[in-house]
Motif scaffolding. Structure first.
Motif, short mmCIF file in Angstrom:
data_model
loop_
_atom_site.label_atom_id
_atom_site.label_comp_id
_atom_site.label_asym_id
_atom_site.label_seq_id
_atom_site.Cartn_x
_atom_site.Cartn_y
_atom_site.Cartn_z
N ASP A 16 0.42 -1.26 -0.07
CA ASP A 16 0.00 0.18 -0.36
C ASP A 16 1.36 1.11 0.04
N TYR A 17 1.26 1.93 -1.28
CA TYR A 17 2.16 3.08 -1.10
C TYR A 17 1.42 4.21 -0.80
N PRO A 18 0.55 4.53 -1.36
CA PRO A 18 0.29 5.56 -0.02
C PRO A 18 -0.03 5.48 1.23
N ALA A 19 -0.29 4.83 2.00
CA ALA A 19 -0.06 4.45 3.13
C ALA A 19 1.29 4.36 4.17
N PHE A 20 2.17 3.79 2.85
CA PHE A 20 3.72 4.30 3.39
C PHE A 20 4.10 5.11 3.09
N TRP A 72 5.28 7.61 6.57
CA TRP A 72 6.42 8.44 6.48
C TRP A 72 6.16 9.72 6.64
N ASN A 73 5.43 10.25 5.88
CA ASN A 73 5.13 12.25 6.59
C ASN A 73 4.38 12.34 7.62
N GLU A 74 3.93 11.33 8.36
CA GLU A 74 2.84 11.63 9.60
C GLU A 74 4.71 11.42 11.00
N LYS A 75 5.16 10.49 10.08
CA LYS A 75 6.14 10.10 11.41
C LYS A 75 6.95 9.86 11.65
N ALA A 76 7.77 9.68 10.68
CA ALA A 76 9.91 9.80 10.44
C ALA A 76 10.28 11.04 10.70
N TYR A 114 6.38 11.58 -3.37
CA TYR A 114 5.99 10.06 -4.56
C TYR A 114 6.73 8.82 -4.35
N LEU A 115 7.15 7.52 -5.20
CA LEU A 115 8.04 7.11 -5.23
C LEU A 115 8.59 6.16 -5.99
N SER A 137 7.70 -4.31 9.49
CA SER A 137 8.58 -3.73 9.25
C SER A 137 8.60 -2.43 9.53
N LEU A 138 8.08 -1.84 8.01
CA LEU A 138 7.56 -0.56 7.33
C LEU A 138 7.45 0.01 8.28
#
Length: 101
Positions: A3-7, A11-15, A22-23, A42-43
Motif C-alpha cells: 500500500d504505497y499511499p499508506a506508506f 513516512w510523512n506523519e512519523k519519520a 511519490y515513490l 517491518s515498515l
C-alpha cells in the motif's frame, strides 16, 4: 499488495525526515522486496525507529548534520540495521560509538 499511499502517509506523519510526495518505480520495487523478506510490520518498525533516532534525524554530534533519506533507508543493509534498532539511542555507548550487535 504493498500500500504505497499508506506508506507515504506514515513516512510523512512519523519519520520526521524529508517529505515524500511519490515513490519511484525502483523505490516501490525495493519496498516490495523488503516487505516480502521482513513482513509489512517491518515498515512500521523502521519508520518508528527512524523517528526515535537522533543520529538518523541529524540531531547527534556523530551525524554532523546528515539525515537519513528514503534511498538510504531502503537500501537492504541499512533497512535491516534500522529495523534491528542499531541506530536507536540505547545502542549508542557513553563514548558516542555504536555497539556491535
Amino acid at each position: 499488495m504493498f500500500d504505497y499511499p499508506a506508506f507515504l502517509r506514515e513516512w510523512n506523519e512519523k519519520a520526521n525526515l524529508e517529505r515524500l510526495t511519490y515513490l519511484t518505480i525502483q523505490q516501490r520495487m525495493t519496498l516490495e522486496m523488503l516487505t516480502d523478506k521482513f513482513g509489512e510490520e517491518s515498515l512500521h518498525t523502521v519508520i518508528s525507529n527512524l523517528a526515535e533516532s537522533n543520529f538518523l534525524q541529524g540531531k547527534n554530534k556523530l551525524s554532523h548534520g546528515w539525515k537519513a533519506h528514503i534511498n538510504w533507508v531502503i537500501h537492504p543493509v541499512n533497512f535491516e540495521k534500522v529495523l534491528n534498532g542499531v541506530y536507536n539511542q540505547s545502542q549508542i555507548t557513553n563514548k558516542g560509538c555504536f555497539k556491535q550487535i
